[in-house]
Design a protein around this motif. Sequence first.
Motif, PDB file in Angstrom:
ATOM      1  N   GLU A  26       0.848  -1.183   0.000  1.00 21.94           N
ATOM      2  CA  GLU A  26       0.000   0.000   0.000  1.00 21.94           C
ATOM      3  C   GLU A  26       0.888   1.240   0.000  1.00 21.94           C
ATOM      4  N   LEU A  27       0.276   2.380  -0.227  1.00 20.75           N
ATOM      5  CA  LEU A  27       0.992   3.637  -0.095  1.00 20.75           C
ATOM      6  C   LEU A  27       1.096   3.974   1.389  1.00 20.75           C
ATOM      7  N   PRO A  28       2.287   4.332   1.884  1.00 21.70           N
ATOM      8  CA  PRO A  28       2.432   4.599   3.317  1.00 21.70           C
ATOM      9  C   PRO A  28       1.621   5.814   3.741  1.00 21.70           C
ATOM     10  N   GLY A  29       1.128   5.764   4.976  1.00 21.51           N
ATOM     11  CA  GLY A  29       0.311   6.849   5.508  1.00 21.51           C
ATOM     12  C   GLY A  29      -0.403   6.383   6.752  1.00 21.51           C
ATOM     13  N   GLY A  30      -1.497   7.035   7.086  1.00 21.52           N
ATOM     14  CA  GLY A  30      -2.242   6.629   8.272  1.00 21.52           C
ATOM     15  C   GLY A  30      -3.410   7.550   8.540  1.00 21.52           C
ATOM     16  N   LYS A  31      -3.982   7.405   9.719  1.00 25.25           N
ATOM     17  CA  LYS A  31      -5.211   8.129  10.066  1.00 25.25           C
ATOM     18  C   LYS A  31      -4.902   9.549  10.556  1.00 25.25           C
ATOM     19  N   ILE A  32      -5.809  10.452  10.250  1.00 20.47           N
ATOM     20  CA  ILE A  32      -5.690  11.836  10.707  1.00 20.47           C
ATOM     21  C   ILE A  32      -6.115  11.918  12.173  1.00 20.47           C
ATOM     22  N   GLU A  33      -5.265  12.496  12.991  1.00 23.96           N
ATOM     23  CA  GLU A  33      -5.615  12.690  14.397  1.00 23.96           C
ATOM     24  C   GLU A  33      -6.403  13.986  14.579  1.00 23.96           C
ATOM     25  N   PHE A  34      -7.125  14.069  15.696  1.00 27.08           N
ATOM     26  CA  PHE A  34      -7.958  15.247  15.964  1.00 27.08           C
ATOM     27  C   PHE A  34      -7.098  16.512  15.953  1.00 27.08           C
ATOM     28  N   GLY A  35      -7.523  17.508  15.182  1.00 30.01           N
ATOM     29  CA  GLY A  35      -6.828  18.779  15.122  1.00 30.01           C
ATOM     30  C   GLY A  35      -5.767  18.876  14.048  1.00 30.01           C
ATOM     31  N   GLU A  36      -5.458  17.755  13.366  1.00 29.49           N
ATOM     32  CA  GLU A  36      -4.447  17.766  12.315  1.00 29.49           C
ATOM     33  C   GLU A  36      -5.052  18.121  10.964  1.00 29.49           C
ATOM     34  N   THR A  37      -4.239  18.694  10.104  1.00 32.82           N
ATOM     35  CA  THR A  37      -4.594  18.788   8.690  1.00 32.82           C
ATOM     36  C   THR A  37      -4.138  17.500   8.010  1.00 32.82           C
ATOM     37  N   PRO A  38      -4.701  17.164   6.856  1.00 35.69           N
ATOM     38  CA  PRO A  38      -4.222  15.974   6.141  1.00 35.69           C
ATOM     39  C   PRO A  38      -2.725  16.030   5.846  1.00 35.69           C
ATOM     40  N   GLU A  39      -2.228  17.224   5.477  1.00 37.34           N
ATOM     41  CA  GLU A  39      -0.796  17.354   5.179  1.00 37.34           C
ATOM     42  C   GLU A  39       0.054  17.073   6.418  1.00 37.34           C
ATOM     43  N   GLN A  40      -0.366  17.566   7.564  1.00 35.95           N
ATOM     44  CA  GLN A  40       0.378  17.300   8.806  1.00 35.95           C
ATOM     45  C   GLN A  40       0.338  15.811   9.156  1.00 35.95           C
ATOM     46  N   GLU A  48       6.847   8.438  11.400  1.00 34.42           N
ATOM     47  CA  GLU A  48       6.734   7.409  12.436  1.00 34.42           C
ATOM     48  C   GLU A  48       6.938   6.007  11.863  1.00 34.42           C
ATOM     49  N   GLU A  49       6.381   5.750  10.671  1.00 28.51           N
ATOM     50  CA  GLU A  49       6.435   4.408  10.096  1.00 28.51           C
ATOM     51  C   GLU A  49       7.785   4.094   9.464  1.00 28.51           C
ATOM     52  N   LEU A  50       8.354   5.057   8.750  1.00 27.77           N
ATOM     53  CA  LEU A  50       9.529   4.775   7.934  1.00 27.77           C
ATOM     54  C   LEU A  50      10.757   5.597   8.313  1.00 27.77           C
ATOM     55  N   GLY A  51      10.599   6.558   9.199  1.00 26.46           N
ATOM     56  CA  GLY A  51      11.741   7.342   9.623  1.00 26.46           C
ATOM     57  C   GLY A  51      12.245   8.320   8.584  1.00 26.46           C
ATOM     58  N   ILE A  52      11.402   8.722   7.652  1.00 21.93           N
ATOM     59  CA  ILE A  52      11.802   9.688   6.630  1.00 21.93           C
ATOM     60  C   ILE A  52      10.853  10.878   6.648  1.00 21.93           C
ATOM     61  N   THR A  53      11.307  11.992   6.121  1.00 21.43           N
ATOM     62  CA  THR A  53      10.505  13.213   6.075  1.00 21.43           C
ATOM     63  C   THR A  53      10.100  13.494   4.640  1.00 21.43           C
ATOM     64  N   VAL A  54       8.811  13.715   4.438  1.00 19.68           N
ATOM     65  CA  VAL A  54       8.303  13.995   3.096  1.00 19.68           C
ATOM     66  C   VAL A  54       7.707  15.393   3.055  1.00 19.68           C
ATOM     67  N   LEU A  55       7.598  15.906   1.854  1.00 18.76           N
ATOM     68  CA  LEU A  55       7.001  17.220   1.624  1.00 18.76           C
ATOM     69  C   LEU A  55       5.792  17.052   0.708  1.00 18.76           C
ATOM     70  N   PRO A  56       4.558  17.188   1.234  1.00 21.22           N
ATOM     71  CA  PRO A  56       3.372  17.048   0.388  1.00 21.22           C
ATOM     72  C   PRO A  56       3.326  18.126  -0.695  1.00 21.22           C
ATOM     73  N   ARG A  57       3.067  17.711  -1.938  1.00 22.14           N
ATOM     74  CA  ARG A  57       3.024  18.642  -3.064  1.00 22.14           C
ATOM     75  C   ARG A  57       1.589  18.973  -3.481  1.00 22.14           C
ATOM     76  N   ARG A  58       0.773  17.931  -3.654  1.00 23.14           N
ATOM     77  CA  ARG A  58      -0.604  18.158  -4.113  1.00 23.14           C
ATOM     78  C   ARG A  58      -1.458  16.963  -3.735  1.00 23.14           C
ATOM     79  N   MET A  59      -2.734  17.229  -3.526  1.00 25.43           N
ATOM     80  CA  MET A  59      -3.685  16.152  -3.299  1.00 25.43           C
ATOM     81  C   MET A  59      -4.143  15.638  -4.653  1.00 25.43           C
ATOM     82  N   LEU A  60      -4.093  14.325  -4.839  1.00 32.40           N
ATOM     83  CA  LEU A  60      -4.514  13.739  -6.107  1.00 32.40           C
ATOM     84  C   LEU A  60      -6.033  13.807  -6.230  1.00 32.40           C
ATOM     85  N   PRO A  61      -6.549  14.029  -7.439  1.00 34.38           N
ATOM     86  CA  PRO A  61      -7.993  14.258  -7.629  1.00 34.38           C
ATOM     87  C   PRO A  61      -8.819  12.978  -7.618  1.00 34.38           C
ATOM     88  N   TYR A  62      -8.782  12.271  -6.486  1.00 33.77           N
ATOM     89  CA  TYR A  62      -9.542  11.031  -6.372  1.00 33.77           C
ATOM     90  C   TYR A  62      -9.697  10.685  -4.897  1.00 33.77           C
TER      91      TYR A  62
END
Length: 236
Positions: A26-40, A48-62
Motif C-alpha cells: 500500500e501507499l504509506p500513511g495513516g489516520k488523521i488525528e484530531f486537530g491535524e490537517t491531512p498534510e500534517q 513514524e512508520e519509515l523514519g523519513i521526512t516527506v514534503l506534500p506537493r498536491r492532493m490527487l484528484p480522487y
Amino acid sequence: MRPGGKEILLSMRKAPGVPGLHGKWELPGGKIEFGETPEQAIVREIREELGITVLPRRMLPYLHTNLWEYEHAFQHVVLACYECDLQEDLLFGPPQDAQWFRTGDIDFDLTLPGTREFVTLAAAQEEFEQVCIQFEHIDESTKTCNRFTVATQPTLYSHYGLVKYWGRTGEWAKMKIEEFASPRELDERIFETAKRRLARGYHVRALQGPRHYKVLLQIVELAKQKHEYCPAPTIS
C-alpha cells in the motif's frame, strides 16, 4: 516519489487475521488525528512508520472508499492521497517492509484497493493510459476482412475528485464508448469482449499495453489456446 517520478515507495500492511489486508502493498500513511490537517498527518505518519521526512506537493484528484469487516466491527475508510517529495533520500534504504517500485513494475493484484488509481494519477504515464487490442477476422467466402478494436483509458470526469474509466469498442465506422466505476469492472469487460471475439473466429492482430497488466496476458494465453495469437504483440 523519487526525483523524476519513476519510482514510488510502497509499504507492506501487517494485519494478521484480516482477509485481503495482511501482506498487501500500500501507499504509506495513516489516520488523521484530531486537530491535524491531512498534510500534517501524512508527514507525521510517514516519519513514524519509515523514519523519513516527506514534503506534500498536491492532493490527487480522487477519493477512494473502503469498507473493512473486522471480528467485532465494521470500518468505513475514505482514502485521500498526496503526491509527496522526499526531503532527504534514505541512506541505507527503506525498512524490510517498505520498497521502492518502478511504476511500470507494480503488480496491482498484490496491492490494497485504491493503490492502482492513486499510482495511475501520480505517475500520469502513457503506459497507464493506453491499452489497445485489435481483432481481425477474414471471411473466406467473401474474401473480406473484418476488424474490431478495444481501447481503454482512465479519465478524470468530475471536479469532485472522482475517477471513471472509459472503454471504446467496435469497428472504426461504428464505435461505442462505455464508462466503468472501477478498474475491476473495466478489466472484466475487456476480457469478456476478447473472449467473445476469439470464439467468433477473430484473431488478435495487434496488442499494446503495460507488461504488468494481467488482463492482456490472459488474452494472449487464450488466443494461443485457440491458435489465434498474433505473432508480435507489443506489451510495453
